[in-house]
Design an enzyme around this catalytic site. Structure first.
Site, short mmCIF file in Angstrom:
data_model
loop_
_atom_site.label_atom_id
_atom_site.label_comp_id
_atom_site.label_asym_id
_atom_site.label_seq_id
_atom_site.Cartn_x
_atom_site.Cartn_y
_atom_site.Cartn_z
N CYS A 1 -6.08 -68.02 27.60
CA CYS A 1 -5.05 -67.49 26.70
C CYS A 1 -4.38 -68.62 25.94
O CYS A 1 -4.09 -68.50 24.75
CB CYS A 1 -4.02 -66.71 27.51
SG CYS A 1 -2.69 -66.04 26.51
N CYS B 1 -4.20 -65.69 23.16
CA CYS B 1 -2.95 -65.12 22.64
C CYS B 1 -1.96 -66.16 22.13
O CYS B 1 -1.25 -65.90 21.15
CB CYS B 1 -2.31 -64.26 23.72
SG CYS B 1 -2.25 -65.01 25.35
N LYS C 1 -3.17 -67.70 18.69
CA LYS C 1 -3.18 -66.58 17.75
C LYS C 1 -1.76 -66.22 17.32
O LYS C 1 -1.49 -66.00 16.13
CB LYS C 1 -3.85 -65.37 18.38
CG LYS C 1 -3.85 -64.12 17.51
CD LYS C 1 -4.19 -62.89 18.33
CE LYS C 1 -3.08 -62.59 19.34
NZ LYS C 1 -3.41 -61.43 20.20
N TYR D 1 0.52 -77.02 32.23
CA TYR D 1 -0.20 -76.24 33.25
C TYR D 1 -0.92 -77.16 34.23
O TYR D 1 -0.97 -76.90 35.43
CB TYR D 1 -1.19 -75.28 32.58
CG TYR D 1 -0.52 -74.18 31.81
CD1 TYR D 1 0.56 -73.50 32.36
CD2 TYR D 1 -0.93 -73.83 30.54
CE1 TYR D 1 1.20 -72.49 31.65
CE2 TYR D 1 -0.30 -72.83 29.82
CZ TYR D 1 0.78 -72.17 30.40
OH TYR D 1 1.40 -71.18 29.69
N GLY E 1 -10.65 -53.28 16.40
CA GLY E 1 -9.78 -53.43 17.55
C GLY E 1 -8.58 -54.31 17.24
O GLY E 1 -8.32 -54.68 16.10
N TYR E 2 -7.83 -54.66 18.30
CA TYR E 2 -6.59 -55.40 18.07
C TYR E 2 -6.85 -56.79 17.49
O TYR E 2 -6.08 -57.27 16.64
CB TYR E 2 -5.77 -55.48 19.36
CG TYR E 2 -6.31 -56.38 20.44
CD1 TYR E 2 -5.87 -57.69 20.54
CD2 TYR E 2 -7.24 -55.91 21.36
CE1 TYR E 2 -6.37 -58.53 21.53
CE2 TYR E 2 -7.73 -56.74 22.35
CZ TYR E 2 -7.29 -58.04 22.43
OH TYR E 2 -7.79 -58.87 23.41
N ALA F 1 -9.26 -57.63 15.49
CA ALA F 1 -9.63 -57.44 14.08
C ALA F 1 -8.40 -57.24 13.21
O ALA F 1 -8.24 -57.90 12.17
CB ALA F 1 -10.58 -56.25 13.94
N GLU G 1 -5.30 -57.93 13.85
CA GLU G 1 -4.41 -59.09 13.90
C GLU G 1 -4.89 -60.19 12.96
O GLU G 1 -4.10 -60.75 12.18
CB GLU G 1 -4.30 -59.61 15.33
CG GLU G 1 -3.49 -58.71 16.24
CD GLU G 1 -3.51 -59.13 17.70
OE1 GLU G 1 -2.64 -58.68 18.46
OE2 GLU G 1 -4.42 -59.90 18.08
N ARG H 1 -9.05 -47.89 18.40
CA ARG H 1 -9.50 -46.80 19.28
C ARG H 1 -8.86 -46.94 20.65
O ARG H 1 -8.77 -48.03 21.21
CB ARG H 1 -11.03 -46.85 19.41
CG ARG H 1 -11.63 -45.76 20.29
CD ARG H 1 -13.15 -45.78 20.17
NE ARG H 1 -13.70 -47.05 20.58
CZ ARG H 1 -14.07 -47.35 21.84
NH1 ARG H 1 -13.92 -46.46 22.80
NH2 ARG H 1 -14.59 -48.52 22.12
N GLY I 1 -15.37 -56.62 19.87
CA GLY I 1 -15.27 -56.47 21.31
C GLY I 1 -15.54 -57.75 22.06
O GLY I 1 -15.92 -58.78 21.49
N HIS J 1 24.13 -50.97 17.72
CA HIS J 1 24.16 -50.61 16.30
C HIS J 1 24.65 -51.78 15.46
O HIS J 1 25.59 -52.46 15.84
CB HIS J 1 25.09 -49.40 16.10
CG HIS J 1 25.12 -48.90 14.69
ND1 HIS J 1 24.08 -48.16 14.16
CD2 HIS J 1 26.03 -49.07 13.71
CE1 HIS J 1 24.38 -47.87 12.90
NE2 HIS J 1 25.56 -48.42 12.60
N GLU K 1 18.00 -48.84 18.80
CA GLU K 1 18.89 -47.74 19.17
C GLU K 1 18.24 -46.37 18.94
O GLU K 1 18.66 -45.37 19.52
CB GLU K 1 20.21 -47.83 18.42
CG GLU K 1 20.11 -47.55 16.94
CD GLU K 1 21.47 -47.57 16.26
OE1 GLU K 1 22.45 -47.08 16.86
OE2 GLU K 1 21.57 -48.08 15.13
#
Length: 452
Positions: free
Chosen positions: A28, A33, A36, A84, A166-167, A169, A171, A194, A251, A426, A431
């Site tokens: 990731c 992610c 990206k 990491y 898909g997501y 694509a 994005e 989908r 995919g 507000h 809200e």
């Protein structure tokens, strides 16, 4: 204990929870992610500059430097990767970089980029190699790229053809368009995304078009040809789309190709995913697998949860199953979409009774001055008998940030009455989730007896 990861292989005994949580992160951070999202941030400034004019800002046409963005992205990835590695070291992990593959149920061979091959034996083995991008098997596929390469292109493409719905694509279509490319996106269904809520799919498709992306629905690519004018994608309906880059976002597949799973007799399913039980244990009792390689819910935070449950089960002696109820997710299209729980169709098909649907579509306050024509859409799915909120969805600015709080409420079993009794902030878009009083529709459930 040995863990085989998508890029880093490490072994550890008595690994602390913090180390396990971060151990699931490498792909990731490196090629997923995190980089990206950095590109998403960069691409949003174009529309922000446009919107600023409605607020009185007079701006010269800004210039965009792709290479500067990529350098900044790379520096941040290197910084995070270093963090990491330090976390793993502090948790007592022995880190071995290289390609790992199984020799038997207790032995892993690690081939480093340079140096001697290592052979490691352990009582337990955990596989967390993630997934890899799938490319359509069509003539000229070698001219295409995937999201991995899109994150580090040397030259910014003036024209991009994105294949997929898909997501990833939607994005990347938004990223390239926001940065100044001419973008075509083609997908085989009538709507993108989908598996997501139907109304959310409709508004995402509308937003793609509104942002100037050329949408080609119901098409499949037949071949890619390299010409003097660029890469030409011919569709199954004879259309020809031209780009400097053709990106496959069609995919992902479990990343098992070079693991040598047969050596340990590990079972896989029809798509190549490692088969595991509720505790992430394979058919070989001492071998475990978590994350996308198991093809359950393919999200980084879910892999973290599975890794933590594994650590508690194996090392904490507290048998723990990952909890997949009400897992929130987001698609960082522009504007973003976020969801948690059941879609309307799922609630109808799997529920125990009738459902009540609440929706709200409105112009975000910012857009009333900027002149942007996009609307925000929010949706709640409620069980008629229990008043429990079964699903929530939103497409609009800050959707992901808002949905995280909604997910906590749903995890706690919140009812629609409790949503209604909550005081809203507000003025904010959020809200609206606590002020939707009038049902949009009531839908009869199929009463299959699912435990919602």
């Amino acid at each position: 204990m040995i863990t085989i990861s998508s890029r880093l292989e490490w072994e550890a005994e008595g690994l602390e929870a913090r180390g396990w949580q971060q151990a699931m992160e490498p792909r990731c951070v490196l090629r997923g992610c995190v980089p990206k999202k950095i590109l998403v941030y960069g691409s949003q400034f174009g529309s922000e500059f446009e919107d600023a004019e409605g607020y009185g800002w007079k701006l010269e046409k800004p210039e965009f430097d792709w290479k500067k963005l990529i350098v900044g992205k790379t520096k941040e990835i290197e910084r995070l990767n270093g963090i990491y590695k330090r976390i793993l070291a502090n948790a007592g992990v022995t880190l071995i970089e290289g390609e790992g593959k199984l020799l038997d149920a207790h032995t892993v061979q690690v081939t480093p980029p340079a140096g001697e091959v290592k052979y490691i034996t352990a009582k337990h083995i955990l596989i967390a190699t993630g997934s890899r991008a799938a490319v359509l098997n069509i003539p000229g596929k070698e001219y295409g790229i995937t999201s991995d390469e899109a994150l580090s292109l040397e030259q910014f493409p003036k024209r991009v053809v994105v294949v997929g719905g898909g997501y990833i694509a939607v994005e990347f279509a938004g990223i390239f368009k926001g940065l100044g490319s001419e973008v075509h996106i083609m997908y085989r269904k009538e709507l993108p995304l989908r598996g997501f809520d139907q109304e959310m799919r409709v508004i995402v498709a509308e937003n793609l078009k509104a942002r100037g992306i050329k949408v080609h629905a119901g098409l499949n690519p037949k071949r890619i040809e390299k010409t003097a004018d660029g890469l030409v994608v011919t569709t199954d309906k004879g259309e020809k789309l031209v780009g400097d880059v053709v990106m496959f976002a069609t995919g992902r597949k479990p990343n098992v190709r070079r693991l040598n799973l047969k050596a340990a007799s590990i079972a896989t399913d029809e798509v190549g995913a490692i088969v595991v039980n509720e505790y992430s244990q394979t058919n070989v009792p001492n071998i475990w697998a978590v994350g996308d390689v198991t093809n359950r819910i393919n999200l980084t935070p879910v892999a973290l949860m599975e890794g933590m449950a594994f650590a508690k089960t194996v090392f904490g002696r507290q048998p723990t199953k990952p909890d997949y109820q009400f897992v929130p997710s987001a698609v960082f299209c522009q504007p973003p979409m976020a969801v948690v729980g059941y879609t309307e169709d799922e609630a109808v098909a799997e529920g125990t009774g009738d459902i009540v649907v609440y929706t709200s579509s409105f112009t975000p306050m910012k857009n009333t001055i900027s002149g942007r024509s996009e609307k925000t859409l929010m949706k709640l799915i409620v069980d008629s008998a229990t008043d429990k909120v079964l699903g929530a969805a939103m497409c609009g600015p800050d959707a992901a940030e808002i949905m995280q709080g909604i997910a906590i409420a749903m995890k706690c079993g919140a009812t629609k009455a409790q949503f209604d009794s909550t005081v809203g902030i507000h003025p904010s878009a959020a809200e609206e989730f606590v002020t939707m009083r009038t049902p949009t529709r009531r839908v009869a459930g199929r009463k299959k007896g699912a435990n919602l």
